[in-house]
Each structure stands twice: as C-alpha cells, then as structure tokens.
Design an enzyme around this catalytic site. Structure first.
Site, PDB file in Angstrom:
ATOM      1  N   CYS A  13       0.841  -1.200   0.000  1.00 35.43           N
ATOM      2  CA  CYS A  13       0.000   0.000   0.000  1.00 35.43           C
ATOM      3  C   CYS A  13       0.877   1.252   0.000  1.00 35.43           C
ATOM      4  O   CYS A  13       2.094   1.177   0.115  1.00 35.43           O
ATOM      5  CB  CYS A  13      -0.913   0.003   1.229  1.00 35.43           C
ATOM      6  N   CYS A  16       3.157   1.656   2.988  1.00 38.56           N
ATOM      7  CA  CYS A  16       4.307   0.739   2.959  1.00 38.56           C
ATOM      8  C   CYS A  16       5.387   1.277   2.013  1.00 38.56           C
ATOM      9  O   CYS A  16       6.573   1.232   2.325  1.00 38.56           O
ATOM     10  CB  CYS A  16       3.865  -0.653   2.494  1.00 38.56           C
TER      11      CYS A  16
END
Length: 80
Positions: A13, A16
């Site tokens: 995501c 991240c």
C-alpha cells in the site's frame, strides 16, 4: 562493517511504499549500505508477529509497526 538487513513489511500500500522510501532516505543520509527487502506476503508478515503494517524490521528485529516513520525517526534505529 556488516551490511544491515532491512525488511519493510506491508502489502504494497501507499504507506508501505512511503516507509520504504523513507528508509532508503535515512540510509543515504547516514551513508549506510543495506539490503532492503519489501515483504508483501501476509503469511511471511504474520510469521514475524506483525499484525499491523507497515512494519520495519532491522536485522531480524521488528523496530516499528503500524506507522510510517520519517527518515529522522528511522536513522537511530539503523545505528547498530
């Protein structure tokens, strides 16, 4: 000097990816070399005992989970 092994745990995501970018920036500012792996497999992440991502692992030790650290917050975690 030993190479630092860093793992960014997360499903890929935006948070991240930001943590990975901040980690690279922290490494560059400290002039350190490290192997940075991005682990996206939920089973591998769970094996490390992490339930909230993104998480940062330095040399096998989970140093942060559930938040995106800034490069300045990451730097002290890298001085091993």
């Amino acid at each position: 000097m030993n190479t630092i092994k860093i793992e960014v745990l997360g499903t890929g995501c935006k948070k991240c990816q930001q943590l990975e970018a901040n980690t690279q920036e922290a490494l560059a500012s400290l002039n350190l070399n490290a192997d940075v792996l991005h682990i996206t497999d939920p089973i591998e992440i769970a094996k490390r005992g992490v339930m909230s991502t993104p998480a940062l692992v330095v040399n096998g030790k989970v140093v942060s989970k559930g938040k995106v650290l800034t490069p300045a917050e990451i730097q002290p975690l890298l001085s091993v």
